[in-house]
Design a protein around this motif. Structure first.
Motif, PDB file in Angstrom:
ATOM      1  N   TRP A 231     -37.515 -30.564  20.486  1.00 36.86           N
ATOM      2  CA  TRP A 231     -38.314 -31.874  19.797  1.00 36.86           C
ATOM      3  C   TRP A 231     -39.073 -31.140  18.892  1.00 36.86           C
ATOM      4  O   TRP A 231     -39.353 -30.013  18.439  1.00 36.86           O
ATOM      5  CB  TRP A 231     -39.218 -32.214  20.987  1.00 36.86           C
ATOM      6  N   ARG A 232     -39.612 -32.103  17.957  1.00 37.59           N
ATOM      7  CA  ARG A 232     -40.770 -31.940  17.150  1.00 37.59           C
ATOM      8  C   ARG A 232     -41.618 -32.964  16.710  1.00 37.59           C
ATOM      9  O   ARG A 232     -41.317 -34.315  17.329  1.00 37.59           O
ATOM     10  CB  ARG A 232     -40.054 -31.378  15.897  1.00 37.59           C
ATOM     11  N   ARG A 238     -49.778 -40.510  14.718  1.00 39.79           N
ATOM     12  CA  ARG A 238     -49.666 -41.057  16.085  1.00 39.79           C
ATOM     13  C   ARG A 238     -49.509 -39.889  17.222  1.00 39.79           C
ATOM     14  O   ARG A 238     -50.281 -39.963  18.150  1.00 39.79           O
ATOM     15  CB  ARG A 238     -48.318 -41.719  16.384  1.00 39.79           C
ATOM     16  N   ALA A 239     -49.094 -38.786  16.928  1.00 41.12           N
ATOM     17  CA  ALA A 239     -48.867 -37.607  17.867  1.00 41.12           C
ATOM     18  C   ALA A 239     -50.490 -37.001  18.010  1.00 41.12           C
ATOM     19  O   ALA A 239     -50.648 -36.618  18.976  1.00 41.12           O
ATOM     20  CB  ALA A 239     -48.066 -36.426  17.465  1.00 41.12           C
ATOM     21  N   THR A 240     -51.200 -36.986  16.962  1.00 35.32           N
ATOM     22  CA  THR A 240     -52.949 -36.692  17.325  1.00 35.32           C
ATOM     23  C   THR A 240     -53.531 -37.567  17.730  1.00 35.32           C
ATOM     24  O   THR A 240     -54.420 -37.390  18.654  1.00 35.32           O
ATOM     25  CB  THR A 240     -52.815 -36.010  15.871  1.00 35.32           C
ATOM     26  N   LEU A 241     -53.440 -38.767  17.145  1.00 38.91           N
ATOM     27  CA  LEU A 241     -54.642 -39.854  17.293  1.00 38.91           C
ATOM     28  C   LEU A 241     -54.202 -40.874  18.136  1.00 38.91           C
ATOM     29  O   LEU A 241     -55.156 -41.808  18.902  1.00 38.91           O
ATOM     30  CB  LEU A 241     -55.272 -40.596  15.971  1.00 38.91           C
ATOM     31  N   GLY A 242     -53.007 -41.001  18.360  1.00 35.96           N
ATOM     32  CA  GLY A 242     -52.301 -42.221  19.390  1.00 35.96           C
ATOM     33  C   GLY A 242     -52.232 -41.663  20.593  1.00 35.96           C
ATOM     34  O   GLY A 242     -52.036 -42.675  21.868  1.00 35.96           O
ATOM     35  N   VAL A 290     -45.070 -42.246  20.033  1.00 41.23           N
ATOM     36  CA  VAL A 290     -46.358 -41.666  20.011  1.00 41.23           C
ATOM     37  C   VAL A 290     -46.023 -40.389  18.872  1.00 41.23           C
ATOM     38  O   VAL A 290     -46.609 -39.413  18.774  1.00 41.23           O
ATOM     39  CB  VAL A 290     -46.813 -40.663  21.055  1.00 41.23           C
ATOM     40  N   GLY A 291     -44.703 -40.734  17.972  1.00 40.28           N
ATOM     41  CA  GLY A 291     -44.349 -39.963  16.914  1.00 40.28           C
ATOM     42  C   GLY A 291     -43.631 -38.723  16.984  1.00 40.28           C
ATOM     43  O   GLY A 291     -43.635 -37.940  16.404  1.00 40.28           O
ATOM     44  N   LEU A 292     -43.158 -38.573  18.432  1.00 39.59           N
ATOM     45  CA  LEU A 292     -42.448 -37.353  18.665  1.00 39.59           C
ATOM     46  C   LEU A 292     -41.092 -37.570  18.553  1.00 39.59           C
ATOM     47  O   LEU A 292     -40.477 -38.694  18.968  1.00 39.59           O
ATOM     48  CB  LEU A 292     -42.551 -36.901  20.109  1.00 39.59           C
TER      49      LEU A 292
END
Length: 376
Positions: A231-232, A238-242, A290-292
């Motif tokens: 994954w990345r 979104r990955a940090t703040l969501g 969440v942006g992943l």
């Protein structure tokens, strides 16, 4: 007009008995009777029946009859709610300046502090001689000097304090007083507003090998599965703040997917590729919010749970033993049949039924003993 039938008092004649006319079959119901039916009732045009709404009937099992209730159609399963994040929270590039701007601003601030010290007469004589500056009458630290110090110091702090080094595969999420201000994905020496809070995010392609996670096969047997997730981070905002921790969220998504998808043991009836595809589809759908970006969820080790491992091991050994015995028995039967057929077809022996059965038994014992099996 009406059709009329009347009772007959003549006893029925048995079928097949002598009679002048046609034989009438015996009545199956002894109290059989006929009645008159008005013809106008047979051809009456009735209006269409009005539809009456009926409630669904509940068929239960009757006590003492052994009757099983009829199974109705399964109710439609409502789709699972998809996790949603603030639609305005989308990654966008932040405003940054080249690092040369910060270096120049910091140098100007340092030079301003030095000039203010010379103006105030605070520079020592050795520095004046080294810089070849004329001696300045000490004006002291007045309001003008303090203002000059403050301005030059602030310029120097902003210049040097905003310098940052961007690296390939790393990004910064900038936050000002709780508000998202952009993402920096550039590399090299940069100048970023020092008032912004920086959160470093790894955007490289990553893999995660899980610990043994509980799962089950199609039959409900408990398993322990180790999966490899590639994954990345696709959307850093979104990955940090969501979500509080996107790595923990990904682990929970993998465990939830393993609880819904049956996993087959290696060499079983199911397909490992189909299991991996189903897991990847579920985890990717849950993590996309969440942006992943999930590329694959592949089981790399599957084993039985400790509480059922011994029983399943004995079951597998028994199945292998039965399969081996079946293959040996098939081989023995084929060999005996081929031997008896060749002997009789070439005319080497003439056998009746008893001798044939005895020969088959002796050959079966011989072939089974030769293969290390116990003769029946």
């Amino acid at each position: 007009m009406s059709t009329t039938t009347s009772h007959t008092s003549e006893p029925d004649r048995p079928a097949g008995g002598p009679a002048d006319g046609p034989v009438r079959p015996a009545r199956l119901i002894q109290n059989e009777a006929t009645t008159e039916i008005p013809v106008h009732l047979l051809f009456r045009d009735d209006p269409d029946p009005a539809p009456v709404p009926l409630k669904p009937a509940v068929v239960a099992r009757r006590q003492g009859t052994g009757e099983q209730p009829r199974l109705g159609r399964p109710a439609a399963v409502a789709p699972r709610p998809v996790p949603r994040v603030d639609p305005d929270l989308v990654e966008r590039p932040a405003r940054v300046l080249p690092g040369a701007v910060g270096v120049l601003a910091g140098a100007c601030g340092a030079a301003g502090c030095a000039v203010t010290s010379w103006w105030s007469g605070l520079l020592p004589p050795l520095v004046l001689e080294a810089l070849r500056l004329p001696a300045q009458a000490g004006a002291g630290l007045g309001p003008a000097q303090w203002a000059a110090y403050a301005g030059a110091g602030a310029l120097g702090l902003f210049g040097f304090g905003g310098l940052a080094r961007g690296r390939t595969g790393r990004a910064w999420v900038l936050d000002l007083f709780g508000r998202y201000r952009g993402t920096v994905r550039r590399s090299g020496l940069l100048w970023v507003n020092p008032l912004l809070l920086r959160r470093r995010v790894d955007v490289r392609l990553r893999h995660w090998r899980s610990e043994p996670v509980p799962a089950a096969d199609a039959g409900g047997v408990g398993l322990r599965v180790v999966v490899l997730v590639v994954w990345r981070v696709r959307d850093t905002a979104r990955a940090t703040l969501g979500v509080e921790d996107h790595e923990t969220y990904l682990r929970e998504c993998v465990e939830a997917a393993l609880a819904r998808v049956p996993v087959e043991m290696p060499g079983g009836k199911g397909s490992t590729d189909a299991t991996a595809e189903a897991l990847t589809r579920l985890v990717a759908a849950d993590a996309a919010a969440v942006g992943l970006e999930v590329f694959s969820v592949q089981p790399v080790r599957v084993e039985y749970a400790p509480e059922v491992a011994a029983a399943m091991h004995r079951r597998r050994i028994a199945a292998l033993d039965a399969q081996h015995r079946a293959s040996v028995l098939t081989s023995v039967v084929d060999s005996v049949e081929d031997t008896v057929t060749r002997l009789t077809m070439r005319g080497l022996v003439e056998l009746d039924d008893y001798e044939r059965k005895a020969l088959v038994k002796d050959l079966t014992v011989a072939f089974c003993a030769g293969r290390g099996e116990t003769a029946p």
